[in-house]
Design a protein around this motif. Structure first.
Motif, PDB file in Angstrom:
ATOM      1  N   LYS A   1       0.848  -1.186   0.000  1.00 12.02           N
ATOM      2  CA  LYS A   1       0.000   0.000   0.000  1.00 12.02           C
ATOM      3  C   LYS A   1       0.886   1.240   0.000  1.00 12.02           C
ATOM      4  O   LYS A   1       2.042   1.225   0.445  1.00 12.02           O
ATOM      5  N   ALA A   2       0.307   2.325  -0.510  1.00 14.37           N
ATOM      6  CA  ALA A   2       0.940   3.641  -0.418  1.00 14.37           C
ATOM      7  C   ALA A   2      -0.051   4.585   0.244  1.00 14.37           C
ATOM      8  O   ALA A   2      -1.203   4.685  -0.202  1.00 14.37           O
TER       9      ALA A   2
ATOM     10  N   GLU B   1       9.614  -0.991   4.011  1.00 17.75           N
ATOM     11  CA  GLU B   1       8.964   0.311   3.883  1.00 17.75           C
ATOM     12  C   GLU B   1       9.914   1.331   3.284  1.00 17.75           C
ATOM     13  O   GLU B   1      11.095   1.380   3.610  1.00 17.75           O
ATOM     14  N   GLY B   2       9.360   2.152   2.411  1.00 21.71           N
ATOM     15  CA  GLY B   2      10.056   3.333   1.923  1.00 21.71           C
ATOM     16  C   GLY B   2       9.300   4.570   2.348  1.00 21.71           C
ATOM     17  O   GLY B   2       8.107   4.701   2.043  1.00 21.71           O
ATOM     18  N   ASN B   3       9.950   5.440   3.078  1.00 22.46           N
ATOM     19  CA  ASN B   3       9.339   6.688   3.537  1.00 22.46           C
ATOM     20  C   ASN B   3       9.747   7.841   2.639  1.00 22.46           C
ATOM     21  O   ASN B   3      10.931   8.009   2.340  1.00 22.46           O
ATOM     22  N   ILE B   4       8.787   8.623   2.216  1.00 21.73           N
ATOM     23  CA  ILE B   4       8.998   9.784   1.356  1.00 21.73           C
ATOM     24  C   ILE B   4       8.658  11.031   2.169  1.00 21.73           C
ATOM     25  O   ILE B   4       7.587  11.110   2.779  1.00 21.73           O
TER      26      ILE B   4
ATOM     27  N   GLU C   1      13.587  -6.569  -4.411  1.00 22.33           N
ATOM     28  CA  GLU C   1      14.074  -7.155  -3.168  1.00 22.33           C
ATOM     29  C   GLU C   1      13.040  -7.998  -2.436  1.00 22.33           C
ATOM     30  O   GLU C   1      13.360  -8.628  -1.431  1.00 22.33           O
ATOM     31  N   SER C   2      11.808  -8.005  -2.922  1.00 25.11           N
ATOM     32  CA  SER C   2      10.763  -8.819  -2.302  1.00 25.11           C
ATOM     33  C   SER C   2       9.929  -9.409  -3.434  1.00 25.11           C
ATOM     34  O   SER C   2      10.402  -9.551  -4.554  1.00 25.11           O
ATOM     35  N   ALA C   3       8.694  -9.751  -3.140  1.00 24.21           N
ATOM     36  CA  ALA C   3       7.818 -10.295  -4.181  1.00 24.21           C
ATOM     37  C   ALA C   3       7.322  -9.166  -5.074  1.00 24.21           C
ATOM     38  O   ALA C   3       6.825  -8.153  -4.571  1.00 24.21           O
ATOM     39  N   PRO C   4       7.429  -9.294  -6.407  1.00 25.96           N
ATOM     40  CA  PRO C   4       6.955  -8.232  -7.308  1.00 25.96           C
ATOM     41  C   PRO C   4       5.469  -7.957  -7.102  1.00 25.96           C
ATOM     42  O   PRO C   4       4.666  -8.866  -6.856  1.00 25.96           O
ATOM     43  N   LEU C   5       5.096  -6.701  -7.236  1.00 30.62           N
ATOM     44  CA  LEU C   5       3.722  -6.281  -7.004  1.00 30.62           C
ATOM     45  C   LEU C   5       2.929  -6.293  -8.303  1.00 30.62           C
ATOM     46  O   LEU C   5       3.420  -5.843  -9.343  1.00 30.62           O
ATOM     47  N   THR C   6       1.713  -6.777  -8.239  1.00 32.48           N
ATOM     48  CA  THR C   6       0.825  -6.721  -9.397  1.00 32.48           C
ATOM     49  C   THR C   6      -0.064  -5.485  -9.373  1.00 32.48           C
ATOM     50  O   THR C   6      -0.614  -5.086 -10.396  1.00 32.48           O
ATOM     51  N   GLU C   7      -0.226  -4.901  -8.195  1.00 36.38           N
ATOM     52  CA  GLU C   7      -1.012  -3.688  -8.043  1.00 36.38           C
ATOM     53  C   GLU C   7      -0.487  -2.929  -6.834  1.00 36.38           C
ATOM     54  O   GLU C   7       0.277  -3.461  -6.018  1.00 36.38           O
ATOM     55  N   LEU C   8      -0.899  -1.676  -6.714  1.00 37.06           N
ATOM     56  CA  LEU C   8      -0.597  -0.867  -5.535  1.00 37.06           C
ATOM     57  C   LEU C   8      -1.914  -0.403  -4.942  1.00 37.06           C
ATOM     58  O   LEU C   8      -2.774   0.122  -5.666  1.00 37.06           O
ATOM     59  N   ARG C   9      -2.110  -0.599  -3.645  1.00 39.07           N
ATOM     60  CA  ARG C   9      -3.324  -0.151  -2.962  1.00 39.07           C
ATOM     61  C   ARG C   9      -3.057   1.206  -2.334  1.00 39.07           C
ATOM     62  O   ARG C   9      -2.070   1.376  -1.608  1.00 39.07           O
ATOM     63  N   ALA C  10      -3.913   2.161  -2.609  1.00 42.01           N
ATOM     64  CA  ALA C  10      -3.670   3.548  -2.230  1.00 42.01           C
ATOM     65  C   ALA C  10      -4.696   4.025  -1.210  1.00 42.01           C
ATOM     66  O   ALA C  10      -5.865   3.647  -1.248  1.00 42.01           O
TER      67      ALA C  10
ATOM     68  N   VAL D   1       5.270   3.844   1.669  1.00 44.29           N
ATOM     69  CA  VAL D   1       5.012   2.726   0.764  1.00 44.29           C
ATOM     70  C   VAL D   1       5.496   1.480   1.491  1.00 44.29           C
ATOM     71  O   VAL D   1       6.689   1.357   1.807  1.00 44.29           O
ATOM     72  N   MET D   2       4.590   0.557   1.790  1.00 49.27           N
ATOM     73  CA  MET D   2       4.902  -0.556   2.690  1.00 49.27           C
ATOM     74  C   MET D   2       4.381  -1.866   2.140  1.00 49.27           C
ATOM     75  O   MET D   2       3.284  -1.919   1.591  1.00 49.27           O
ATOM     76  N   ALA D   3       5.193  -2.915   2.306  1.00 54.73           N
ATOM     77  CA  ALA D   3       4.820  -4.257   1.862  1.00 54.73           C
ATOM     78  C   ALA D   3       5.244  -5.272   2.909  1.00 54.73           C
ATOM     79  O   ALA D   3       6.365  -5.194   3.425  1.00 54.73           O
ATOM     80  N   PRO D   4       4.394  -6.248   3.253  1.00 53.62           N
ATOM     81  CA  PRO D   4       4.811  -7.299   4.188  1.00 53.62           C
ATOM     82  C   PRO D   4       6.037  -8.041   3.661  1.00 53.62           C
ATOM     83  O   PRO D   4       6.239  -8.173   2.449  1.00 53.62           O
ATOM     84  N   ALA D   5       6.871  -8.516   4.591  1.00 54.58           N
ATOM     85  CA  ALA D   5       8.116  -9.202   4.232  1.00 54.58           C
ATOM     86  C   ALA D   5       8.187 -10.551   4.932  1.00 54.58           C
ATOM     87  O   ALA D   5       7.512 -10.787   5.939  1.00 54.58           O
ATOM     88  N   ASP D   6       9.021 -11.425   4.386  1.00 58.16           N
ATOM     89  CA  ASP D   6       9.262 -12.734   5.000  1.00 58.16           C
ATOM     90  C   ASP D   6      10.325 -12.602   6.091  1.00 58.16           C
ATOM     91  O   ASP D   6      11.501 -12.876   5.868  1.00 58.16           O
TER      92      ASP D   6
END
Length: 499
Positions: A269-270, A308-311, A402-411, A278-283
């Motif tokens: 999600k962003a 997470e990437g912080n802007i 660096e993680s699983a490629p994203l098919t979509e972004l949830r905003a 911008v954050m994605a769960p990780a293993d």
């Protein structure tokens, strides 16, 4: 879970099933309050603005008393809108890396809140890095040694504030819990603690080595608790009766991730606010990224890790642009931008306090590249919209690698209401952007987590969708735009500026 946790089954059995949770979301520019039923319905809403002070360049401060007053105001509005509601508990989501000092005995602040985007400790961090501390910090915390995070700010308070004998130091969640419980509970949530540079992310506890490195005494810091381990009961909290349990606490971005249903790698999600997460769960927490942060999103039975990437400047980029073009705020900038087909070759890099993820260049400076005689205010506005989307793309590209490629972004967040921004985001990403039907996902997410913890289930489905934006830009034009952005970022860098 701790002894303060509740059981929905027991409440059913005892005939005491509550009506709703009062969920407080304390953010950078406002505080919001929602009454959230167990089925996820939002029964009432309140909001109160919080001003931001800029006493010096790159300094960002807020008044902790004003923040507390905004919490009382938003909660009172919310409860007044649904006077028949039975409040079964309170939940809190909060801005994360911002810090404050306050009195343990009175709860009154001893310092301003130093904001997450504050850059006053840049030189301090550079000195620590020059001494070789950066690798130790990364190895223990999963974070870069950067002034965005809490520990350098906490050290600044130790050195500069008149703390006294009963001082507390902490992030905003700990301050709010202390005030909500009338001073009875001094605790922070583990996900918020993981953003301080002081938590050993593998042990889930304050690191003695990092406390020594940053010069912060452990007795000044709160206890670390799991996200729904119970945070005491209310005492003197405005319109809320005393004795109402504080059920759960989360960082605001973590709560939005939960509400978006992003619980496994490959989802992300962003959140579009003053800045963006911008954050994605990780293993797990191994294999730390050099370009993104590894953080703890939440902990029920076991901690859930995330990349997470912080802007630093997304909504702030639009607000700053409003001043440049004579518009009335960020929404007016978006409306002005929509009057032109593109930015007319103009590229903006909104490095007002440097750049955070994935560039980590605090020496970067804001830049407008490509000015021409026919450049108009609308072109400047359009360049600002593009800059927000490009910054999110930078982070998503690293998550893909660096993680699983994203098919979509949830905003989600305020910026997700802009059709132009969301379409631009989809175009530059080259994949769909799914916008949540509500922008108040932080307050909703922490309430959902509290309900899920009580039931012991896996959590709610993703937030309802308002719209899906499909990319319209062809691959060649997308790459041309991205290449122009990368060139502008290089030109804005602190290294280039010093040449």
């Amino acid at each position: 879970m701790g002894a303060d946790c509740f059981s929905v089954e027991n409440l059913f059995r005892d005939g005491l099933m509550p009506h709703a949770l009062l969920s407080i979301d304390q953010g950078t520019t406002n505080t919001k309050a929602l009454l959230v039923a167990e089925d996820g319905r939002v029964l009432a809403y309140g909001s109160s603005a919080v001003p931001l002070d800029l006493p010096r360049p790159a300094w960002f401060e807020q008044d902790a008393d004003v923040i507390w007053a905004s919490v009382l105001d938003a909660a009172a509005q919310c409860l007044a809108a649904a006077p028949e509601a039975d409040v079964a508990g309170v939940t809190v989501s909060a801005q994360r890396e911002s810090v404050v000092a306050w009195s343990r005995s009175t709860g009154r602040p001893l310092s301003p809140v130093i904001g997450w985007q504050d850059g006053r400790t840049t030189e301090f961090c550079a000195r620590l890095a020059a001494g070789g501390a950066a690798e130790e910090v990364r190895a223990r915390t999963g974070l870069r040694l950067d002034p965005m995070f809490s520990a350098p700010k906490l050290r600044w308070l130790v050195d500069s504030a008149d703390l006294g004998h009963d001082a507390c130091l902490g992030t905003v969640d700990a301050y709010l819990v202390h005030r909500l419980t009338g001073g009875a509970v001094f605790a922070t949530e583990i996900g918020c603690a993981s953003r301080t540079l002081l938590l050993d992310i593998r042990k889930g506890a304050w690191s003695p080595e990092l406390l020594e490195l940053f010069g912060v005494a452990p007795e000044l810091l709160p206890e670390v608790r799991g996200s729904a381990d119970g945070f005491g009961v209310t005492a003197g909290f405005g319109a809320v009766p005393d004795g109402v349990p504080v059920r759960a606490v989360l960082g605001d971005s973590h709560a939005a991730l939960y509400a978006q249903g992003c619980h496994t790698p490959g989802t992300a999600k962003a959140t579009y606010g003053t800045g963006s997460s911008v954050m994605a769960p990780a293993d797990g927490v191994d294999g730390f990224s050099d370009r993104l942060s590894t953080t703890l999103a939440w902990q029920l039975t076991e901690p859930v890790a995330a990349l997470e990437g912080n802007i630093l400047a997304t909504g702030a980029a639009l607000e700053t642009t409003a001043g440049l073009v004579g518009a009335d705020g960020g929404e007016s900038v978006a409306a002005l931008a929509a009057t032109v087909a593109d930015a007319g070759g103009l590229v903006m890099v909104p490095a007002f306090a440097g750049l955070a993820a994935p560039h980590w260049d605090r020496g970067a400076r804001g830049l407008l590249l490509g000015l021409a005689r026919d450049t108009s205010p609308a072109h400047v506005a359009r360049a600002a919209i593009d800059a927000v989307a490009h910054q999110v793309c930078d982070v998503v590209e690293v998550i893909d690698e660096e993680s699983a490629p994203l098919t979509e972004l949830r905003a989600d967040g305020g910026g997700s209401r802009s059709e132009l921004l969301m379409q631009t985001q989809a175009d530059l990403l080259g994949r769909p952007v799914t916008v949540a039907a509500t922008s108040e996902l932080s307050a909703l997410g922490v309430a959902q987590l509290a309900w899920s913890a009580g039931r012991g289930d896996a959590g709610p489905p993703p937030a309802p969708v308002a719209r899906v934006y499909e990319p319209r830009l062809d691959a060649a034009r997308r790459e041309e735009a991205r290449a122009g952005w990368r060139d502008a970022v290089r030109r804005s860098s602190g290294t280039e500026a010093r040449r």
